[in-house]
Design an enzyme around this catalytic site. Structure first.
Site, PDB file in Angstrom:
ATOM      1  N   ASP A 288      -7.838  25.178  -9.544  1.00  0.00           N
ATOM      2  CA  ASP A 288      -8.475  24.715 -10.784  1.00  0.00           C
ATOM      3  C   ASP A 288      -9.343  25.792 -11.446  1.00  0.00           C
ATOM      4  O   ASP A 288      -9.913  25.558 -12.512  1.00  0.00           O
ATOM      5  CB  ASP A 288      -9.312  23.454 -10.516  1.00  0.00           C
TER       6      ASP A 288
ATOM      7  N   ARG B 154       4.426  16.019 -10.129  1.00  0.00           N
ATOM      8  CA  ARG B 154       3.259  15.640  -9.334  1.00  0.00           C
ATOM      9  C   ARG B 154       3.577  14.349  -8.583  1.00  0.00           C
ATOM     10  O   ARG B 154       3.093  13.273  -8.936  1.00  0.00           O
ATOM     11  CB  ARG B 154       2.031  15.470 -10.241  1.00  0.00           C
TER      12      ARG B 154
ATOM     13  N   LYS C 132     -16.358  16.157 -11.297  1.00  0.00           N
ATOM     14  CA  LYS C 132     -15.296  15.279 -11.812  1.00  0.00           C
ATOM     15  C   LYS C 132     -14.367  14.814 -10.693  1.00  0.00           C
ATOM     16  O   LYS C 132     -14.036  13.625 -10.599  1.00  0.00           O
ATOM     17  CB  LYS C 132     -14.475  16.033 -12.872  1.00  0.00           C
ATOM     18  N   ASN C 133     -13.937  15.734  -9.842  1.00  0.00           N
ATOM     19  CA  ASN C 133     -12.927  15.364  -8.849  1.00  0.00           C
ATOM     20  C   ASN C 133     -13.507  14.583  -7.668  1.00  0.00           C
ATOM     21  O   ASN C 133     -12.756  13.975  -6.910  1.00  0.00           O
ATOM     22  CB  ASN C 133     -12.139  16.597  -8.393  1.00  0.00           C
TER      23      ASN C 133
ATOM     24  N   ARG D  10     -11.941  15.620 -21.285  1.00  0.00           N
ATOM     25  CA  ARG D  10     -11.742  14.787 -20.086  1.00  0.00           C
ATOM     26  C   ARG D  10     -12.605  15.246 -18.930  1.00  0.00           C
ATOM     27  O   ARG D  10     -12.943  14.453 -18.053  1.00  0.00           O
ATOM     28  CB  ARG D  10     -10.270  14.882 -19.637  1.00  0.00           C
TER      29      ARG D  10
ATOM     30  N   CYS E 233      -2.945  15.949 -16.173  1.00  0.00           N
ATOM     31  CA  CYS E 233      -2.462  17.230 -16.692  1.00  0.00           C
ATOM     32  C   CYS E 233      -1.042  17.494 -16.209  1.00  0.00           C
ATOM     33  O   CYS E 233      -0.690  17.183 -15.073  1.00  0.00           O
ATOM     34  CB  CYS E 233      -3.369  18.360 -16.208  1.00  0.00           C
TER      35      CYS E 233
HETATM   36  N1  EPU Z   1       2.019  16.620  -3.450  1.00  0.00           N
HETATM   37  C1  EPU Z   1       3.217  16.029  -3.110  1.00  0.00           C
HETATM   38  N2  EPU Z   1       3.216  14.695  -2.815  1.00  0.00           N
HETATM   39  C2  EPU Z   1       2.078  13.936  -2.836  1.00  0.00           C
HETATM   40  C3  EPU Z   1       0.854  14.546  -3.195  1.00  0.00           C
HETATM   41  C4  EPU Z   1       0.860  15.887  -3.498  1.00  0.00           C
HETATM   42  O1  EPU Z   1       4.254  16.683  -3.087  1.00  0.00           O
HETATM   43  O2  EPU Z   1       2.162  12.736  -2.553  1.00  0.00           O
HETATM   44  C5  EPU Z   1       1.985  18.066  -3.779  1.00  0.00           C
HETATM   45  C6  EPU Z   1       1.641  18.306  -5.258  1.00  0.00           C
HETATM   46  O3  EPU Z   1       2.786  18.250  -6.068  1.00  0.00           O
HETATM   47  C7  EPU Z   1       1.003  19.682  -5.195  1.00  0.00           C
HETATM   48  C8  EPU Z   1       0.295  19.695  -3.825  1.00  0.00           C
HETATM   49  O4  EPU Z   1       0.922  18.666  -3.058  1.00  0.00           O
HETATM   50  O5  EPU Z   1       1.985  20.670  -5.206  1.00  0.00           O
HETATM   51  C9  EPU Z   1      -1.195  19.424  -3.877  1.00  0.00           C
HETATM   52  O6  EPU Z   1      -1.466  18.237  -4.611  1.00  0.00           O
HETATM   53  P1  EPU Z   1      -2.819  17.409  -4.407  1.00  0.00           P
HETATM   54  O7  EPU Z   1      -2.470  16.054  -3.965  1.00  0.00           O
HETATM   55  O8  EPU Z   1      -3.750  18.218  -3.566  1.00  0.00           O
HETATM   56  O9  EPU Z   1      -3.395  17.350  -5.892  1.00  0.00           O
HETATM   57  P2  EPU Z   1      -3.976  16.091  -6.678  1.00  0.00           P
HETATM   58  O10 EPU Z   1      -4.772  15.250  -5.756  1.00  0.00           O
HETATM   59  O11 EPU Z   1      -2.914  15.453  -7.486  1.00  0.00           O
HETATM   60  C10 EPU Z   1      -6.284  17.157  -7.266  1.00  0.00           C
HETATM   61  C11 EPU Z   1      -7.058  17.438  -8.516  1.00  0.00           C
HETATM   62  C12 EPU Z   1      -6.439  18.598  -9.249  1.00  0.00           C
HETATM   63  C13 EPU Z   1      -6.362  19.811  -8.321  1.00  0.00           C
HETATM   64  C14 EPU Z   1      -5.647  19.464  -7.013  1.00  0.00           C
HETATM   65  C15 EPU Z   1      -5.650  20.582  -5.999  1.00  0.00           C
HETATM   66  C16 EPU Z   1      -7.928  15.278  -9.248  1.00  0.00           C
HETATM   67  C17 EPU Z   1      -7.832  14.148 -10.184  1.00  0.00           C
HETATM   68  N3  EPU Z   1      -7.036  16.259  -9.380  1.00  0.00           N
HETATM   69  O12 EPU Z   1      -4.966  16.801  -7.681  1.00  0.00           O
HETATM   70  O13 EPU Z   1      -7.320  18.882 -10.309  1.00  0.00           O
HETATM   71  O14 EPU Z   1      -5.666  20.868  -8.965  1.00  0.00           O
HETATM   72  O15 EPU Z   1      -6.282  18.307  -6.413  1.00  0.00           O
HETATM   73  O16 EPU Z   1      -6.954  20.956  -5.677  1.00  0.00           O
HETATM   74  O17 EPU Z   1      -8.813  15.315  -8.407  1.00  0.00           O
HETATM   75  C18 EPU Z   1      -8.010  19.600 -12.421  1.00  0.00           C
HETATM   76  O18 EPU Z   1      -9.141  19.194 -12.131  1.00  0.00           O
HETATM   77  O19 EPU Z   1      -7.763  20.303 -13.434  1.00  0.00           O
HETATM   78  C19 EPU Z   1      -6.888  19.248 -11.547  1.00  0.00           C
HETATM   79  C20 EPU Z   1      -5.626  19.339 -11.924  1.00  0.00           C
END
Ligand code: EPU
Length: 419
Positions: free
Chosen positions: A307, A121, A21-22, A399, A116
């Site tokens: 995750d 975020r 998915k990711n 999802r 989620c």
């Molecule tokens: N963060 C910031 N600013 C940013 C981006 C991130 O402060 O501009 C912080 C976030 O708040 C968090 C940390 O950095 O504390 C890491 O966030 P990251 O950007 O790595 O997460 P994401 O890209 O929003 C994806 C996955 C998540 C998974 C995380 C970490 C997708 C759609 N989502 O989220 O997946 O938990 O990476 O591996 O790919 C799930 O699949 O259930 C899920 C939530």
């Protein structure tokens, strides 16, 4: 809709893991960069992917389903550079259209992402990166508007992320692929799906080096061409089935996996008395005896994946002793604990830490999926519990997990979807 599970039945058999998915989350929006036809294989058949294709069609791409897991996409005729609000706000990954639309057309409007609820975020690191590449970025009326001056392209830049962020790393890789010059991403995330995105971009004529390390170098190219690419298997879906076997007992072979991507999950489960036997593209999971407690700290890859944290908590509820989980990525990822407590679990949450005192058994109850992985945790607990568990709010689970009830029923679980 809800899932109804009659638990306390061990799981036996084989289950095929779907595409990640990711990885789909960034690679499918990445198709917008391609001036041609791409065939993507091992695509998971889940709600988030269906939504992504809906968005791509609205932008003017042609999407053709070849088989359940194979899709052909033609982005030559993209005519709209704005993601519709009612679609984009429904999922997190819609923000990847910022990187791909801006990269190819120099302009994008995308609603602030949904997804989620795991605490705040922000996407400041994404926006900071686009700005460093010369884009003008404005957040207004629930949308992010980004553009470069008419007739110009994004410019290569050195971007250092303030924290390790999977999403911003991938979004900047998308944006930089067609930029003018070289972009260097420092403190980049190293997850397998980042390597997968780089491999996809390179297969279509991009030039991305260093993915899988904390320094990624992208040399912008003029255009990408069509081609065929197969997504990596979903390590979190695999880990979820591994955790289900650990909690409910039994012996299950997972096929279509990359065992090395599962190393962290496998070694934690081994510590908990679960046998894991690896071969080239499959693993065998067998619960040996009573479960031992374990401590988990979530970390960016190659650390323990956040995750998988809720699913492992369900397993640890049944361990003989006390375990501790520390969540280092998200500020609010223990909302599921109170639901597990309704099933007889003993969990105390304090900020980003949860202490789990193992109990001999869980009992069925009506519980709610607070988010995607929390929902998976409820199902795992329900499979192990005595009696009937009803899991509500299953739209979160749909999802991200393909054919969940069918796959679990194929392993002998008593689970069905009901109104
Ligand atoms: N963060 C910031 N600013 C940013 C981006 C991130 O402060 O501009 C912080 C976030 O708040 C968090 C940390 O950095 O504390 C890491 O966030 P990251 O950007 O790595 O997460 P994401 O890209 O929003 C994806 C996955 C998540 C998974 C995380 C970490 C997708 C759609 N989502 O989220 O997946 O938990 O990476 O591996 O790919 C799930 O699949 O259930 C899920 C939530």
């Amino acid at each position: 809709m809800k899932y109804v599970i009659r638990g306390n039945k061990p799981l036996y058999g084989d289950v095929k893991i779907s595409g990640f998915k990711n990885a789909a989350a960034s690679i499918l929006p990445g198709l917008i960069l391609v001036n041609g036809v791409c065939r993507i294989e091992n695509v998971p058949d889940i709600d988030d992917v269906r939504l992504t294709f809906q968005i791509m069609k609205k932008l003017g791409a042609k999407i053709r389903s070849i088989a359940t897991d194979i899709v052909e996409a033609d982005s030559t005729g993209i005519s709209c550079l704005s993601v519709p609000y009612e679609l984009g706000c429904l999922m997190r990954a819609s923000h990847f259209f910022l990187g791909s639309l801006l990269g190819r057309f120099g302009q994008a409007a995308v609603p602030l992402p949904g997804g989620c609820d795991l605490g705040t975020r922000p996407i400041d690191q994404h926006l900071k990166g686009f700005e460093a590449m010369g884009a003008k970025v404005q957040v207004k009326d629930g949308f992010v508007y980004a553009s470069v001056p008419h007739g110009s392209r994004l410019k290569g830049a050195n971007i250092r992320f303030d924290m390790v962020t999977v999403g911003a790393t991938m979004n900047l890789m998308l944006a930089a692929t067609l930029a003018d010059g070289i972009t260097v991403l420092e403190n980049a995330a190293k997850e397998p799906h980042i390597v997968d995105l780089a491999a996809f971009l390179n297969a279509m004529g991009g030039d991305v080096q260093g993915a899988g390390t904390n320094l990624i170098k992208i040399r912008g190219v003029r255009s990408l061409h069509g081609g065929t690419y197969s997504l990596i298997p979903d390590q979190i879906e695999a880990g979820t089935y591994m955790a289900a076997v650990a909690a409910a007992g039994g012996e299950v072979r997972l096929t279509n996996v990359i065992p090395r991507h599962l190393d962290c999950i496998s070694s934690k489960l081994r510590e908990m008395n679960v046998e894991i036997l690896e071969s080239e593209s499959s693993i065998l999971v067998r619960r040996l005896g009573s479960l031992r407690p374990a401590d988990i700290v979530t970390m960016p890859y190659p650390g323990f994946p956040t995750d998988m944290q809720p699913q492992m908590a369900s397993v640890l509820c049944l361990a003989e002793g006390t375990s501790q989980i520390t969540e280092a990525i998200w500020e609010d990822r223990f909302r599921y604990a109170k639901e597990l407590c309704r099933m007889g679990a003993r969990i105390t949450v304090n900020g980003r830490q949860a202490v789990i005192h193992g109990v001999p058994k869980l009992t069925g109850a009506n519980v709610t999926a607070c988010d995607l992985r929390a929902g998976a945790a409820m199902i795992i607990a329900g499979l192990a519990a005595e009696g009937i568990t009803e899991v509500g709010e299953i739209h979160y689970i749909e999802r991200g997990y393909q054919n969940l009830t069918e796959k679990l029923a194929g392993l002998g679980a008593d689970i069905r979807m009901e109104q």
